[in-house]
Design a protein around this motif. Sequence first.
Motif, short mmCIF file in Angstrom:
data_model
loop_
_atom_site.label_atom_id
_atom_site.label_comp_id
_atom_site.label_asym_id
_atom_site.label_seq_id
_atom_site.Cartn_x
_atom_site.Cartn_y
_atom_site.Cartn_z
N PHE A 146 0.84 -1.21 0.00
CA PHE A 146 0.00 0.00 0.00
C PHE A 146 0.87 1.26 0.00
O PHE A 146 0.68 2.17 -0.81
CB PHE A 146 -0.94 0.00 1.22
N PHE A 147 1.84 1.31 0.91
CA PHE A 147 2.68 2.51 1.01
C PHE A 147 3.59 2.67 -0.20
O PHE A 147 3.83 3.80 -0.64
CB PHE A 147 3.48 2.51 2.33
N LEU A 148 4.09 1.57 -0.75
CA LEU A 148 4.89 1.67 -1.97
C LEU A 148 4.05 2.18 -3.14
O LEU A 148 4.52 3.01 -3.94
CB LEU A 148 5.52 0.31 -2.32
N SER A 149 2.81 1.72 -3.24
CA SER A 149 1.91 2.21 -4.29
C SER A 149 1.63 3.70 -4.10
O SER A 149 1.61 4.47 -5.07
CB SER A 149 0.59 1.45 -4.28
N ALA A 150 1.42 4.10 -2.86
CA ALA A 150 1.17 5.53 -2.57
C ALA A 150 2.40 6.36 -2.93
O ALA A 150 2.28 7.42 -3.56
CB ALA A 150 0.80 5.72 -1.11
N LEU A 151 3.59 5.89 -2.56
CA LEU A 151 4.83 6.61 -2.89
C LEU A 151 5.01 6.72 -4.40
O LEU A 151 5.41 7.76 -4.91
CB LEU A 151 6.03 5.93 -2.25
N LYS A 152 4.70 5.64 -5.12
CA LYS A 152 4.84 5.67 -6.58
C LYS A 152 3.88 6.68 -7.20
O LYS A 152 4.26 7.49 -8.06
CB LYS A 152 4.59 4.28 -7.17
N ALA A 153 2.62 6.68 -6.75
CA ALA A 153 1.63 7.62 -7.28
C ALA A 153 2.02 9.07 -6.97
O ALA A 153 1.91 9.95 -7.83
CB ALA A 153 0.24 7.31 -6.70
N ILE A 154 2.53 9.29 -5.76
CA ILE A 154 2.97 10.65 -5.40
C ILE A 154 4.15 11.05 -6.27
O ILE A 154 4.21 12.18 -6.79
CB ILE A 154 3.35 10.71 -3.90
N GLY A 155 5.10 10.14 -6.46
CA GLY A 155 6.26 10.43 -7.31
C GLY A 155 5.85 10.74 -8.75
O GLY A 155 6.42 11.64 -9.37
N ARG A 157 3.02 12.05 -9.73
CA ARG A 157 2.41 13.39 -9.73
C ARG A 157 3.47 14.47 -9.60
O ARG A 157 3.39 15.51 -10.25
CB ARG A 157 1.41 13.53 -8.57
N LEU A 158 4.49 14.21 -8.78
CA LEU A 158 5.57 15.17 -8.64
C LEU A 158 6.33 15.33 -9.95
O LEU A 158 6.79 16.41 -10.30
CB LEU A 158 6.53 14.76 -7.51
N GLY A 159 6.49 14.23 -10.68
CA GLY A 159 7.18 14.27 -11.97
C GLY A 159 6.40 15.05 -13.00
O GLY A 159 6.98 15.69 -13.89
#
Length: 162
Positions: A146-155, A157-159
């Motif tokens: 869950f947290f890895l998926s959240a980090l990937k989605a945030i990354g 969006r940041l990109g």
Amino acid sequence: MAKPITAIQKRQMTEEERRAEALAKLKVAVGDSEEAVRELLEFIEQLHESGLLEAANALLKAREDVAKIVVGQLNQKSVTTMINHAFAIAGLAASLDPEKTAKLLEHMAAGVIEAYEQTAIETKKVGVFDLLKALNDPDTNRAIRFFLSALKAIGQRLGQNS
């Protein structure tokens, strides 16, 4: 034979008659809503006893000075920034699915409470091998995923914003 009426003179009430009529209307209104008037008087008495009525009167008398102070405070950068943040958070909250958000917050709160209780019981130091074993635990793995998926989605969006 009588003369025909050519002009109608409107009767002008005196100031005293106007006051008497207003007082009579007020008596009828008070009589119609006696309980509400009693509650209002009790409310005013409580405001007076607590000092709030005096404070409200003072505030009304100094309303121009108070308004200048309030406007001055609202014009400060920190206050306008805080208001902008509040609107941004409100916009974010409005865009979230309430059911999913409630479920996620419920799970997180329960998990945090359970973790707090477990750390009070277990004082053993966590080692590298304990971390590797935890990866095999399906519950731990699900949370990490869950947290890895959240980090990937945030990354992602940041990109997009760079």
